[in-house]
Design a protein around this motif. Structure first.
Motif, PDB file in Angstrom:
ATOM      1  N   ASP A  85      12.177 -14.873 -15.146  1.00 11.85           N
ATOM      2  CA  ASP A  85      12.536 -16.030 -16.088  1.00 11.85           C
ATOM      3  C   ASP A  85      14.102 -15.985 -16.338  1.00 11.85           C
ATOM      4  O   ASP A  85      14.797 -15.088 -15.922  1.00 11.85           O
ATOM      5  N   ASP A  86      14.708 -17.019 -17.218  1.00 19.97           N
ATOM      6  CA  ASP A  86      16.221 -16.892 -17.598  1.00 19.97           C
ATOM      7  C   ASP A  86      16.576 -15.780 -18.463  1.00 19.97           C
ATOM      8  O   ASP A  86      17.815 -15.397 -18.455  1.00 19.97           O
ATOM      9  N   ASN A  87      15.616 -14.917 -18.739  1.00 17.39           N
ATOM     10  CA  ASN A  87      15.845 -13.832 -19.796  1.00 17.39           C
ATOM     11  C   ASN A  87      15.549 -12.541 -18.859  1.00 17.39           C
ATOM     12  O   ASN A  87      15.776 -11.342 -19.403  1.00 17.39           O
ATOM     13  N   LYS A 144       3.029 -23.923 -14.920  1.00 17.24           N
ATOM     14  CA  LYS A 144       3.834 -23.570 -16.066  1.00 17.24           C
ATOM     15  C   LYS A 144       4.700 -22.338 -15.802  1.00 17.24           C
ATOM     16  O   LYS A 144       6.033 -22.163 -15.950  1.00 17.24           O
ATOM     17  N   ASN A 145       4.225 -21.316 -15.090  1.00 15.81           N
ATOM     18  CA  ASN A 145       4.796 -20.124 -14.736  1.00 15.81           C
ATOM     19  C   ASN A 145       5.806 -20.540 -13.695  1.00 15.81           C
ATOM     20  O   ASN A 145       6.864 -20.102 -13.445  1.00 15.81           O
ATOM     21  N   PHE A 146       5.438 -21.618 -12.819  1.00 14.29           N
ATOM     22  CA  PHE A 146       6.661 -21.770 -11.563  1.00 14.29           C
ATOM     23  C   PHE A 146       7.829 -22.529 -12.328  1.00 14.29           C
ATOM     24  O   PHE A 146       8.616 -22.337 -11.679  1.00 14.29           O
ATOM     25  N   GLU A 147       7.574 -23.284 -13.454  1.00 10.17           N
ATOM     26  CA  GLU A 147       8.866 -24.076 -13.990  1.00 10.17           C
ATOM     27  C   GLU A 147       9.642 -22.984 -14.673  1.00 10.17           C
ATOM     28  O   GLU A 147      10.801 -23.209 -14.918  1.00 10.17           O
ATOM     29  N   LYS A 148       9.092 -21.702 -14.961  1.00 12.57           N
ATOM     30  CA  LYS A 148       9.984 -20.823 -15.684  1.00 12.57           C
ATOM     31  C   LYS A 148      10.863 -20.039 -14.610  1.00 12.57           C
ATOM     32  O   LYS A 148      11.474 -19.170 -15.271  1.00 12.57           O
ATOM     33  N   ILE A 149      10.464 -20.081 -13.378  1.00 15.09           N
ATOM     34  CA  ILE A 149      11.191 -19.292 -12.393  1.00 15.09           C
ATOM     35  C   ILE A 149      12.696 -19.498 -12.383  1.00 15.09           C
ATOM     36  O   ILE A 149      13.416 -20.798 -12.226  1.00 15.09           O
ATOM     37  N   CYS A 150      13.453 -18.250 -12.641  1.00  9.98           N
ATOM     38  CA  CYS A 150      14.942 -18.224 -12.601  1.00  9.98           C
ATOM     39  C   CYS A 150      15.395 -17.597 -11.208  1.00  9.98           C
ATOM     40  O   CYS A 150      16.379 -17.998 -10.702  1.00  9.98           O
ATOM     41  N   LYS A 151      14.553 -16.492 -10.993  1.00 14.22           N
ATOM     42  CA  LYS A 151      14.985 -15.783  -9.880  1.00 14.22           C
ATOM     43  C   LYS A 151      13.460 -15.337  -9.113  1.00 14.22           C
ATOM     44  O   LYS A 151      12.547 -14.958  -9.759  1.00 14.22           O
ATOM     45  N   ASN A 200      19.864 -21.115  -5.302  1.00 12.28           N
ATOM     46  CA  ASN A 200      20.446 -20.356  -6.624  1.00 12.28           C
ATOM     47  C   ASN A 200      19.274 -19.563  -7.219  1.00 12.28           C
ATOM     48  O   ASN A 200      19.476 -18.605  -7.938  1.00 12.28           O
ATOM     49  N   GLN A 201      17.991 -19.825  -6.953  1.00 11.25           N
ATOM     50  CA  GLN A 201      16.843 -18.978  -7.071  1.00 11.25           C
ATOM     51  C   GLN A 201      16.468 -17.917  -6.152  1.00 11.25           C
ATOM     52  O   GLN A 201      15.761 -17.108  -6.652  1.00 11.25           O
TER      53      GLN A 201
END
Length: 489
Positions: A85-87, A144-151, A200-201
């Motif tokens: 995620d973004d963290n 919900k997990n898919f939407e959290k993806i940053c990397k 960018n992911q």
């Protein structure tokens, strides 16, 4: 100088310390759990990989001059889906290469998007173990997990990210995602659109021998390593194993008998077989290779020995096998479904030909032969491209068995060479580190110096003839029963 090669496997991470002469100075292995939440599912926690890697590095370098360590590189299990995620927190357990949950997504890609289009976009078709179908599964079943993806990253790249802070991957490992345009060596815009993700992911792409950066200062301090250490991109486990066995150059071949079984054919030119039964991937030297993957190889023998007959004395059990080429029992080694060439996640392991006089030894032999026959299936596809292989290197845990190597040599009718170092992916990763740090100008020069053949098994014409007849019978079993597999899930 010293170089660390990290082999991130399915059951353990193996760390190897190599000097500038190619001599292995130390090896450390650390196991971690694998989880099977449902039949056919396979997951691991990426945090376990990193924890055991850090623990292993401490043991690996104990007693050695840390200031001589120049670089760290990787060979890693391919296709796994790791999402942050973004963290920079892991969102869910990694879905592994041998996970079969994506049957519907795989079929949709192959049938709705179409195999021709997929091959045009990526040089490959969809297989259940590949990364793109996993992303589509996640999008549908865990939105919900898919939407959290940053990397989005591959297993070994999680280690590189934790060690360096660099979001990176290499072309060989990226080839197995079904997101890479292999021919042009770039992310496929069409596949990104199909999967609903942004470029960018995805990590920045590197050649396997390229330096991505230095070890992160805080990480270096916590592990007890110098900050000058370079982090080299590394390669997928099979490409790393090919480097570790010297399988570099047009037409060179390596068989890996690990948890899975692979044939790896190095090529200077890009090529694709007409049915996409073999994978067309980028090699660690920046060129290309064809690869066939049998999902269960040495793991079949481990399953049989450990869980069924209850022994860990593999050598003793194999000593009792004498009549090669005369076994009346056959075994389909599809314990986790099958990839090459059948692409069938529903396929399962089967013994056939059992009679009242069948012995334990017959069944043990059938397992070794069944894996060899499945590997030959992949070579038969290569022959349709006009590729003729007369000799191969071999590595992996199963390659420690002289009997198994003899069976393979005769089933394939080719010379089988073992190399001095049996640590294929880890040794290959250390070699990549040495090239990245400037010890050699290129991988070819490095492997010509480092890799030495230690043993050769040549086929016996009489056994070749017997096994050729048995192989032809073997090829009739799967087509005859494949329609039953979905009904017994």
């Amino acid at each position: 100088m010293l170089y660390i090669g990290i082999d991130l496997g399915t059951s353990a991470v193996k760390l190897l310390l190599m000097d500038e002469k190619g001599d292995i100075k130390n090896i450390v292995s650390k196991e971690y759990p694998i989880f099977f939440p449902r039949t056919g599912w396979s997951e691991q926690n990426p945090e376990d990989w990193y924890e055991k890697t850090v623990e292993g590095i401490g043991e690996l370098i104990d007693g050695f001059d840390k200031n001589k360590i120049s670089g760290i590189s990787f060979g890693g299990q391919m296709h796994g889906l790791v999402i942050l995620d973004d963290n920079d927190e892991v969102i869910r357990p990694a879905i592994l290469w041998n996970d079969g949950r994506t049957e519907k997504e795989t079929n949709d890609l192959n049938q709705i998007i179409g195999k021709d289009k997929l091959s045009e976009y990526t040089a490959n078709i969809a297989f259940a173990g590949f990364t793109a179908p996993k992303i589509l599964w996640l999008k549908k079943h865990e939105p919900k997990n898919f939407e959290k993806i940053c990397k989005i990253m591959l297993p070994k790249d999680y280690l590189a990210y934790k060690l360096s802070g660099i979001f990176c991957t290499d072309y060989s490992d990226a080839s197995g995602t079904l997101l890479l345009d292999v021919k042009n060596k770039c992310w496929s815009k069409e596949m990104l659109k199909i999967c609903g993700i942004q470029e960018n992911q995805l990590p920045k792409l590197y050649e396997s021998y390229e330096v991505v950066g230095n070890i992160h200062p805080e990480t270096a301090k916590s592990i007890g390593l110098p900050e000058k250490i370079k982090i080299i991109a590394g390669a997928g486990d099979n490409a790393a194993a090919a480097v570790g066995t010297g399988t570099i150059g047009d037409g060179k071949c390596n068989i890996s008998l690990g948890t899975s079984g692979t044939i790896f054919i190095s090529s200077d030119k890009f090529s694709v077989d007409c049915h996409n039964a073999l994978h067309s991937f980028v090699h660690a030297n920046g060129k290309f290779h064809l690869m066939g993957c049998v999902l269960s190889a040495a793991s079949c023998n481990m399953w049989w020995m450990d869980k069924i007959i209850g022994t860990n004395d593999y050598v003793e059990e194999q000593k009792k096998i004498e009549k090669l080429g005369e076994n009346h029992v056959y075994f389909l080694p599809y314990l986790m479904g099958e990839r090459s060439p059948h692409n069938d996640p529903d396929a399962r392991g089967i013994f056939i030909g059992l009679t009242m006089d069948t012995t334990k030894e017959d069944m043990t032999q059938a397992i070794l032969e069944g894996v060899a026959f499945a590997i030959r299936d992949c070579f038969e596809v290569a022959k349709t491209l006009g590729i003729q292989i007369e000799q191969t290197k071999i590595c992996g845990g199963g390659a420690k068995s002289t009997l198994w190597k003899k069976i393979i040599a005769n089933v394939l009718n080719m010379r089988v060479d073992s190399v001095e170092s049996e640590e294929g992916p880890g040794y290959g990763a250390a070699i990549l580190a040495s090239v990245g740090c400037g010890e050699y100008d290129n991988i070819e020069d490095a492997v010509n110096t480092y890799v030495k053949v230690s043993d050769t098994i040549k086929p016996d014409p009489g056994l070749v003839k017997k096994y050729d007849k048995k192989y032809k019978k073997f090829t009739e079993i799967y087509p005859a029963i494949k329609d039953l597999f979905p009904k017994i899930k």
